[in-house]
Design a protein around this motif. Sequence first.
Motif, short mmCIF file in Angstrom:
data_model
loop_
_atom_site.label_atom_id
_atom_site.label_comp_id
_atom_site.label_asym_id
_atom_site.label_seq_id
_atom_site.Cartn_x
_atom_site.Cartn_y
_atom_site.Cartn_z
N ALA A 254 23.35 96.75 -10.08
CA ALA A 254 24.31 97.56 -10.05
C ALA A 254 24.91 97.57 -8.42
N ASP A 255 25.55 97.06 -7.48
CA ASP A 255 25.52 97.13 -6.17
C ASP A 255 26.00 98.91 -5.68
N THR A 256 25.11 99.28 -4.64
CA THR A 256 25.56 101.05 -4.59
C THR A 256 25.12 100.84 -3.15
N GLY A 257 25.59 99.39 -2.51
CA GLY A 257 25.54 99.31 -0.85
C GLY A 257 26.49 100.00 -0.41
N GLU A 258 25.90 100.59 0.48
CA GLU A 258 27.19 100.59 2.11
C GLU A 258 28.10 99.07 2.62
N ARG A 259 29.51 99.62 2.09
CA ARG A 259 30.80 98.82 2.36
C ARG A 259 30.88 98.40 3.96
N THR A 260 31.07 97.83 4.74
CA THR A 260 31.60 97.91 6.23
C THR A 260 31.82 96.66 6.43
N ALA A 261 33.17 96.37 7.44
CA ALA A 261 33.60 95.26 7.57
C ALA A 261 32.77 94.07 8.54
N PHE A 262 32.74 93.83 8.42
CA PHE A 262 32.21 92.19 10.00
C PHE A 262 32.64 91.33 9.63
N GLU A 263 32.43 89.90 10.34
CA GLU A 263 33.22 88.99 11.07
C GLU A 263 31.89 87.36 9.88
N VAL A 264 33.02 87.10 9.93
CA VAL A 264 32.43 85.55 9.07
C VAL A 264 32.74 83.92 10.16
N GLU A 265 31.82 83.29 10.76
CA GLU A 265 32.85 82.05 10.96
C GLU A 265 32.10 80.99 10.31
N THR B 43 32.23 77.14 9.62
CA THR B 43 31.61 76.21 11.27
C THR B 43 32.61 74.37 10.17
N GLN B 44 32.71 75.14 9.10
CA GLN B 44 33.31 73.53 8.37
C GLN B 44 34.90 73.58 8.59
N SER B 45 35.87 74.40 8.36
CA SER B 45 37.00 75.04 7.97
C SER B 45 37.61 75.64 9.89
N GLY B 46 36.48 75.59 10.49
CA GLY B 46 37.17 76.19 12.64
C GLY B 46 37.42 77.50 12.50
N ARG B 47 37.32 78.22 11.28
CA ARG B 47 38.40 79.24 11.86
C ARG B 47 36.61 80.58 11.28
N THR B 48 37.18 82.01 11.75
CA THR B 48 36.21 83.34 11.37
C THR B 48 37.48 84.10 11.41
N LEU B 49 37.29 84.55 10.31
CA LEU B 49 37.87 85.84 9.11
C LEU B 49 37.23 86.66 9.70
N ARG B 50 37.91 87.87 9.52
CA ARG B 50 37.16 89.84 9.24
C ARG B 50 37.69 89.61 7.73
N ILE B 51 36.39 90.37 6.91
CA ILE B 51 35.25 90.68 5.96
C ILE B 51 36.53 92.12 5.96
N PRO B 52 36.75 92.62 5.48
CA PRO B 52 37.44 94.39 5.26
C PRO B 52 36.09 94.65 4.43
N ALA B 53 36.18 95.71 4.75
CA ALA B 53 35.08 96.26 3.44
C ALA B 53 35.62 96.63 2.06
N GLY B 54 36.22 96.69 1.60
CA GLY B 54 37.21 96.57 0.52
C GLY B 54 37.40 95.05 -0.31
N LYS B 55 37.00 94.57 0.40
CA LYS B 55 36.98 92.65 0.17
C LYS B 55 35.91 91.79 0.12
N SER B 56 35.11 91.13 -0.53
CA SER B 56 34.05 90.22 -0.75
C SER B 56 34.27 89.23 0.12
N ILE B 57 33.92 88.21 0.76
CA ILE B 57 33.64 86.78 1.78
C ILE B 57 34.45 85.53 1.19
N LEU B 58 33.98 85.84 -0.32
CA LEU B 58 34.96 84.65 -1.30
C LEU B 58 36.34 85.08 -1.89
N GLU B 59 36.76 86.80 -1.25
CA GLU B 59 38.25 86.83 -2.24
C GLU B 59 38.66 86.56 -0.40
#
Length: 309
Positions: free
Chosen positions: A216-227, A229-245
């Motif tokens: 069960a995932d009861t942890g807090e969900r906050t936004a963060f950035e993911v760089e 390196t292979q794709s050369g992209r930096t993405l903003r991960i919103p609180a309501g979505k996973s890195i994968l999504e």
Amino acid sequence: MTEFDVLLERKEIIAAGVARLTLRHPGGEPLPTWEPGAHIDVILPDGMVRQYSLCGDPADRSAMHVAVLNEPNSRGGSRYVHEQFADGDSVRIRGPRNNFPLVDVPRYRFIAGGIGITPLVPMLAAAHERGVEWQLLYGGRTRTAMAFAEQLRDSYGDRVIICPQDETGLLDLPSFLKDAEPGTPVYCCGPEPLLTAVEQLWPREHLHVERFTPVADTGERTAFEVELTQSGRTLRIPAGKSILETIEEAGIAVLSSCREGTCGTCEAVVLDGTPDHRDSLLTEEERAACDTMMICVSRSQGPRLVLEL
């Protein structure tokens, strides 16, 4: 991971609600190598992906065997296998991969609940072949629903303790573990209540578990950035979505399967930053190393992660 088609040579009912599938290469070629504890992904025609533990003989590369429990309250994968799969069908699979490897030691204790016996079957054979000390405690609702029970008792005798719940009640875990030598690896697979009970009785550093359902995932969900390196992209991960999504929405192809942190398909290398691990796979030591993470469920403890994707 390798993805390919196999031939469903035979589907047979081996216990109440349990079907064993025998899979072979359609051209008769050897199938990929695997070791006890490994599983394959079965990719259903509608795109649904399900993981099933290999329960045959790793030395026999002519066939792979999985056993599937028909879960009436599942999301439909096991029901499809039971109702739609037929002898002669072509089945798309991916793998094998192993998140539940058997360590090489002189003694073991094994605990299985229900269909959780499947990854342990080749482990027992490997331990027996090496001549090491081991015991299995195997529980299920009824004797007729316990796949491989008779086969295991016939092969290994008193090393196997069969405990149908309607005959003996719940598994007596304290009695089974009380005389185990400290440091003995305990391998356990089955429903969540069983895994939780064993985790309360045996040191985590010597406990190996495989889960069918996510923690069960009861942890807090906050936004963060993911760089990436292979794709050369930096993405903003919103609180309501996973890195994968978020990665998928950006049009970047990544492998995934369970999407709930139980299979390991989406494991990514962490180059910088501290993951917030929320999977059911990594050990405490692997989490502390912070060098990989499951991007379907895990997040970041800080404002930024750098991943090798």
